[in-house]
Design an enzyme around this catalytic site. Structure first.
Site, PDB file in Angstrom:
ATOM      1  CG  HIS A  98      -0.435   0.321   2.505  1.00 27.21           C
ATOM      2  ND1 HIS A  98      -0.128  -0.640   3.447  1.00 27.21           N
ATOM      3  CD2 HIS A  98      -0.117   1.511   3.080  1.00 27.21           C
ATOM      4  CE1 HIS A  98       0.330  -0.048   4.539  1.00 27.21           C
ATOM      5  NE2 HIS A  98       0.347   1.258   4.335  1.00 27.21           N
ATOM      6  CG  ASP A 128      -0.051  -3.998   2.822  1.00 28.41           C
ATOM      7  OD1 ASP A 128       0.197  -3.488   1.715  1.00 28.41           O
ATOM      8  OD2 ASP A 128      -0.285  -3.320   3.845  1.00 28.41           O
ATOM      9  CB  SER A 206       3.099   1.718   6.096  1.00 31.07           C
ATOM     10  OG  SER A 206       1.929   1.946   6.825  1.00 31.07           O
TER      11      SER A 206
END
Length: 360
Positions: A98, A128, A206
């Site tokens: 992402h 992911d 992230s």
């Protein structure tokens, strides 16, 4: 899975990574001041882990192409930032899918401050995860040391390094709050065995590493649960054992080779409307594993009314109540692997052994 594993046996991994760090001491221990006396042992550990791992952590920039409506010139604009880490001496950098989603071009800034244009090697949206590759000198590449997420315990100390809000090389600490959590990936699939931590994770973290107290990678920071969108003490990381299974395949093939039954299924909400528990089989590929097991596609009469359909209810010893159960039962399986299927057609129950195939 997929062969060509980057790290091999854990003992060899550790030796290889130690060799890289010894070969590049200026990258790994650049002008670090001596630790002052009087520090608590836990403080010393935290500082030492950060010094050891920070050279492996990267800053990821996602760029998108835009066209000027007047000049028609194409230009790049930053579309977001995130974190990542150096996986190997060939310049592969791991991050979240992402973080890169929607981007046309990417750059990686290493701990030394140099920025390199990055090539997208491949992604696995269902977990992911994504891999970039940069053409950087070996002296600037310090691979992270992967650990093992299987023996982790709730209460264990963890450290997260990343770039929250664009602030590079930020360290936060905490503990493992829970194990075996499930979160839904950006592709809509469940990621299982996820690590929950209270180490502060904010936008920009992230793709960064979650570490144990020895500085080994145990997870990839992926998501937070927060009404405000910032850290609320509930963060999640994809476990390193999943990463070690996925990343070598992406590096070797540019994708993950999925094994499956070669079927198409109806969405769970249709099954629920029909009062069905299990997965309704819509299509069966001729000659595929499900076909060889005797499964039939959904049948309709000339007026469009459903007359017959098969319901997948079990794979090996796992009960299948919906799509997520089927995905979890097949996740990590290899093409050619044997499975036992249980399915129902009307009032008849069937049980058959078949072998999985690689899905297109």
């Amino acid at each position: 899975i997929g062969g060509g594993a980057v790290w091999g046996d854990s003992s060899d991994d550790a030796e290889s990574i130690r060799a890289v760090r010894l070969a590049h001491p200026t990258v790994c221990r650049a002008q670090s001041p001596e630790l002052p006396s009087g520090l608590l042992e836990d403080e010393r550990n935290t500082i030492q882990v950060f010094r050891r791992v920070s050279p492996s952590v990267a800053f990821i920039t996602n760029k998108q192409l835009r066209r000027d409506v007047f000049s028609l010139n194409v230009f790049e604009i930053p579309a977001g930032t995130g974190s990542g880490f150096v996986w190997d001496a060939q310049g592969h950098v791991v991050t979240n899918f992402h973080v890169l989603q929607g981007g046309n071009a990417f750059s990686v800034t290493l701990a030394g401050g140099k920025t390199y244009e990055a090539k997208l090697v491949g992604t696995e949206a269902a977990k992911d995860l994504a891999v970039l590759r940069i053409d950087a000198p070996a002296a600037e590449l310090v691979p992270i040391e992967p650990g093992d997420s299987a023996p982790l315990l709730v209460g264990q100390k963890v450290l997260a390094v990343g770039n929250p809000f664009g602030l590079d090389q930020t360290l936060t600490t905490g503990i493992i709050s829970a194990l075996g959590r499930e979160i839904r990936s950006v592709a809509g699939n469940l990621i299982d065995d996820v690590i929950q931590t209270d180490a502060s994770i904010n936008p920009g973290n992230s793709g960064g590493p979650l570490l144990d107290s020895s500085g080994r990678l145990i997870g990839v920071n992926t998501a937070i649960v927060s009404p405000s969108g910032s850290s609320a003490g509930v963060g999640f990381a994809v476990p390193v054992n999943t990463v070690k299974r996925i990343v070598p395949q992406i590096i070797r093939y540019g994708k993950v080779k999925h094994a499956g039954l070669a079927i198409h299924v109806l969405a769970d909400d249709f099954a629920r409307r029909w009062g069905v528990t299990g997965v309704v089989v819509r299509e069966v590929k001729p000659g595929g594993p499900a076909d060889r097991a005797g499964m039939k596609p959904l049948e309709m009469d000339r007026w469009g009314r459903v007359t017959s359909f098969d319901i997948l209810t079990g794979i090996d010893d796992r009960e299948i109540q919906g799509y997520d159960d089927m995905f979890a039962a097949l996740d990590g399986r290899r093409p050619g692997e044997q499975v036992t299927l249980r399915f129902r057609r009307g009032t008849r129950e069937f049980r058959a052994v078949t072998r999985l195939v690689e899905l297109d």
